[in-house]
Design a protein around this motif. Structure first.
Motif, PDB file in Angstrom:
ATOM      1  N   ARG A   1       3.570 -16.698  13.885  1.00 22.17           N
ATOM      2  CA  ARG A   1       3.979 -15.524  14.455  1.00 22.17           C
ATOM      3  C   ARG A   1       3.065 -14.491  14.334  1.00 22.17           C
ATOM      4  O   ARG A   1       2.000 -14.621  14.006  1.00 22.17           O
ATOM      5  CB  ARG A   1       5.479 -15.126  13.882  1.00 22.17           C
ATOM      6  CG  ARG A   1       6.477 -16.249  14.269  1.00 22.17           C
ATOM      7  CD  ARG A   1       7.751 -15.945  13.700  1.00 22.17           C
ATOM      8  NE  ARG A   1       9.046 -16.492  14.176  1.00 22.17           N
ATOM      9  CZ  ARG A   1       9.321 -17.748  13.917  1.00 22.17           C
ATOM     10  NH1 ARG A   1       8.499 -18.574  13.072  1.00 22.17           N
ATOM     11  NH2 ARG A   1      10.510 -18.445  14.476  1.00 22.17           N
ATOM     12  N   ASN A   2       3.452 -13.422  14.789  1.00 22.69           N
ATOM     13  CA  ASN A   2       2.638 -12.124  14.431  1.00 22.69           C
ATOM     14  C   ASN A   2       1.380 -12.338  15.477  1.00 22.69           C
ATOM     15  O   ASN A   2       0.183 -12.184  14.732  1.00 22.69           O
ATOM     16  CB  ASN A   2       2.308 -11.555  13.055  1.00 22.69           C
ATOM     17  CG  ASN A   2       3.813 -11.277  12.330  1.00 22.69           C
ATOM     18  OD1 ASN A   2       4.215 -10.336  12.893  1.00 22.69           O
ATOM     19  ND2 ASN A   2       3.722 -11.915  11.336  1.00 22.69           N
ATOM     20  N   LEU A   3       1.247 -12.767  16.412  1.00 20.99           N
ATOM     21  CA  LEU A   3       0.260 -13.124  17.418  1.00 20.99           C
ATOM     22  C   LEU A   3      -0.804 -12.000  17.986  1.00 20.99           C
ATOM     23  O   LEU A   3      -1.954 -12.144  18.024  1.00 20.99           O
ATOM     24  CB  LEU A   3       0.584 -14.049  18.325  1.00 20.99           C
ATOM     25  CG  LEU A   3       1.465 -15.332  17.896  1.00 20.99           C
ATOM     26  CD1 LEU A   3       2.250 -15.918  19.181  1.00 20.99           C
ATOM     27  CD2 LEU A   3       0.557 -16.268  17.125  1.00 20.99           C
TER      28      LEU A   3
ATOM     29  N   ILE B   1       7.606 -13.956  18.338  1.00 22.36           N
ATOM     30  CA  ILE B   1       7.309 -14.975  19.602  1.00 22.36           C
ATOM     31  C   ILE B   1       6.270 -15.832  18.632  1.00 22.36           C
ATOM     32  O   ILE B   1       5.349 -15.668  18.027  1.00 22.36           O
ATOM     33  CB  ILE B   1       6.490 -14.151  20.643  1.00 22.36           C
ATOM     34  CG1 ILE B   1       7.373 -13.345  21.356  1.00 22.36           C
ATOM     35  CG2 ILE B   1       6.041 -15.322  21.456  1.00 22.36           C
ATOM     36  CD1 ILE B   1       6.932 -12.497  22.413  1.00 22.36           C
ATOM     37  N   THR B   2       6.611 -17.290  18.933  1.00 23.07           N
ATOM     38  CA  THR B   2       5.671 -18.147  18.131  1.00 23.07           C
ATOM     39  C   THR B   2       4.680 -18.556  19.359  1.00 23.07           C
ATOM     40  O   THR B   2       4.880 -18.634  20.352  1.00 23.07           O
ATOM     41  CB  THR B   2       6.200 -19.558  17.654  1.00 23.07           C
ATOM     42  OG1 THR B   2       6.958 -20.112  18.645  1.00 23.07           O
ATOM     43  CG2 THR B   2       7.469 -18.771  16.637  1.00 23.07           C
ATOM     44  N   LEU B   3       3.655 -19.319  18.817  1.00 22.40           N
ATOM     45  CA  LEU B   3       2.511 -19.976  19.594  1.00 22.40           C
ATOM     46  C   LEU B   3       3.444 -21.037  20.355  1.00 22.40           C
ATOM     47  O   LEU B   3       2.853 -20.967  21.436  1.00 22.40           O
ATOM     48  CB  LEU B   3       1.474 -20.314  18.708  1.00 22.40           C
ATOM     49  CG  LEU B   3       0.122 -21.095  19.409  1.00 22.40           C
ATOM     50  CD1 LEU B   3      -0.613 -20.101  20.485  1.00 22.40           C
ATOM     51  CD2 LEU B   3      -0.613 -22.003  18.518  1.00 22.40           C
TER      52      LEU B   3
ATOM     53  N   SER C   1       8.455 -17.338  25.861  1.00 21.11           N
ATOM     54  CA  SER C   1       8.103 -16.335  25.131  1.00 21.11           C
ATOM     55  C   SER C   1       9.324 -15.028  24.975  1.00 21.11           C
ATOM     56  O   SER C   1       9.474 -14.377  24.121  1.00 21.11           O
ATOM     57  CB  SER C   1       6.847 -15.458  25.459  1.00 21.11           C
ATOM     58  OG  SER C   1       6.914 -14.921  26.682  1.00 21.11           O
ATOM     59  N   GLY C   2       9.934 -15.053  26.271  1.00 24.35           N
ATOM     60  CA  GLY C   2      10.797 -13.999  26.394  1.00 24.35           C
ATOM     61  C   GLY C   2      10.203 -12.769  27.020  1.00 24.35           C
ATOM     62  O   GLY C   2      10.807 -11.565  27.064  1.00 24.35           O
ATOM     63  N   LEU C   3       8.891 -12.665  27.182  1.00 22.94           N
ATOM     64  CA  LEU C   3       8.099 -11.482  27.867  1.00 22.94           C
ATOM     65  C   LEU C   3       8.538 -11.251  29.134  1.00 22.94           C
ATOM     66  O   LEU C   3       8.350 -12.313  29.712  1.00 22.94           O
ATOM     67  CB  LEU C   3       6.720 -11.528  27.667  1.00 22.94           C
ATOM     68  CG  LEU C   3       6.152 -11.410  26.073  1.00 22.94           C
ATOM     69  CD1 LEU C   3       4.531 -11.985  25.957  1.00 22.94           C
ATOM     70  CD2 LEU C   3       6.352 -10.050  25.421  1.00 22.94           C
TER      71      LEU C   3
END
Length: 455
Positions: A221-223, A235-237, A245-247
């Motif tokens: 996370r914290n990408l 959001i995970t890789l 991602s939900g973006l």
């Protein structure tokens, strides 16, 4: 006779008035169109011509007519281009004057659209250096150029209904050998061809190389630094790779949507996409996004020690080991790989990548991708309704899955770019060209026919 002459003069005046009205209406239409839409059109024209001239060695007039204007969109029909070979620059504008855009070529890094003020930065990038050493032509493909032609496969490839309208190259690989190939006039086994969204899967493989080296993890996370203070930090890789991602991201190519704004108006595509908000809970909804793939490029590039190392990574980690000597993955004006869309390679080099996946990420006995990484390319996600995998690939449509092995998956790109990979059968089918979605062409009938050749 006078009455006839008078009538002809009247008709001529009417025709002239109508022509003037049409011209005036056309000019009003042009000048009232949204400026961004015009610049998307000219940016697209400049980019496609630039890449095909400087990477593929094609004539700019052919590219303009066949690649840019062939879809028939009225804006593209009116585009004019100018190629400055000494400066390695292409300019494009509507009618040669309106809404100009430009693209520049950088050796080893391909072409990039350069929105106003970004040219200097686009040119001030470390060179990727020379490509992989050119292989000797002796011996069988993939180590050399010899093929093992199969007459039954050749007969299938001779059928226009199976290779589809607008094809440029079709290559069939069975058990590590090319058993058939066909090229359209003007193209051959050395011509670099654009894979469009098939690039997404290559981008995923680069991440796989870094996972194999222990430099990335799927649960990370914290990408992005921009997300540190909000919910996007969660959001995970893995969610990015699965398009969950939900973006927010609008992938509609018919308008000035997020995807066309990103590709043709933004000098830093990853920064643009990273600025977009969440519109759903990560991991809950499938939303296909080219912006996501560019974010993935920025994320993996940031894991490397410096920009020069990152720019050389596709060549050093993937293309050179696989012998993909023609492959060029292009970067945007900021120096980030456009991992969503822009990889040029010959059909045989695209086939090398397909074979690499069919061999479970192994090449010449050396594992380059983690065990199970390729298997995830055939694993459907629930959020996509079974259409998309966990690793930047597509699965056969429900109507096409009958008689297909369960491990079948597709790399798939705009205008009919497809690589079908079936690891259990040692089969790879590469299709490249300009085959519009409206033609409803699928490589599945060809693939099924080839499977019947090798029961």
């Amino acid at each position: 006779m006078r009455s006839v002459g008078s009538l002809l003069k009247r008709l001529a005046k009417i025709v002239l008035v109508l022509l003037l009205l049409v011209v005036a209406g056309g000019l009003v239409w042009l000048y009232t169109m949204p400026p961004d839409l015009l610049r998307v059109g000219s940016g697209y024209a400049a980019k496609i011509v630039c890449s095909n001239v400087f990477l593929a060695g094609r004539d700019e007039n052919d590219v303009l007519a066949e690649d840019v204007q062939a879809p028939g969109h009225p804006l593209l029909r009116l585009m004019r281009v100018s190629v400055d070979r000494p400066a390695q620059r292409v300019s494009a504008a509507l009618l040669g004057q309106i809404a100009p855009s430009a693209a520049v070529y950088r050796p080893g890094l391909g072409c990039a659209v350069v929105p106003q003020g970004s040219t200097a930065a686009a040119l001030d990038l470390p060179e990727a250096g020379p490509g992989a050493a050119v292989q000797a032509g002796a011996g069988s493909w993939p180590n050399g150029e010899g093929i093992e032609a199969n007459a039954a496969v050749a007969a299938l490839l001779a059928r226009d209904d199976l290779v589809g309208p607008g094809f440029r190259a079709v290559v069939v690989v069975k058990n590590g050998a090319i058993v058939g190939e066909r090229y359209a006039a003007g193209f051959n086994d050395k011509t670099p061809l654009l894979g469009w969204s098939m690039t997404k899967t290559v981008n995923a493989a680069l991440i796989g190389r870094l996972i194999d080296e222990g430099r990335m993890r799927l649960d990370e996370r914290n990408l992005m630094p921009q997300w540190a203070g909000d919910a996007r930090r969660d959001i995970t890789l893995a969610q990015l790779l699965a398009m969950e991602s939900g973006l927010a991201f609008n992938e509609d190519y018919g308008t000035v949507a997020d995807v066309t704004r990103m590709l043709y108006l933004q000098p830093d595509m990853a920064a643009f996409t990273a600025s977009l908000p969440l519109e759903g809970t990560p991991g809950q909804r499938f939303s296909y996004s080219s912006g996501t793939a560019v974010l993935l490029s920025r994320i993996w590039m940031d894991r490397l020690s410096d920009r020069a190392t990152a720019l050389a990574f596709p060549r050093d980690a993937l293309f050179a080991p696989l012998g993909m000597t023609s492959a060029v993955m292009e970067v945007d004006a900021s120096g980030t790989f456009v991992g969503s869309s822009y990889l040029y390679a010959s059909a045989r080099d695209w086939a090398r990548f397909g074979l690499f996946l069919a061999q479970n990420g192994m090449w010449k006995g050396v594992r380059l991708l983690p065990d199970g990484f390729v298997a995830s390319m055939a694993e459907p996600t629930t959020a996509s309704g079974g259409w998309y995998s966990r690793m930047q690939t597509w699965l056969p449509r429900p109507s096409e899955r009958a008689d297909m092995p369960a491990d079948t998956f597709n790399l798939q790109g705009h205008d009919g770019q497809t690589i079908t990979v079936i690891p259990s059968r040692g089969l790879v089918v590469v299709h490249l060209g300009l085959t519009p979605w409206s033609a409803r062409y699928s490589t599945m009938p060809l693939t099924k026919a080839i499977l019947r050749v090798y029961p």
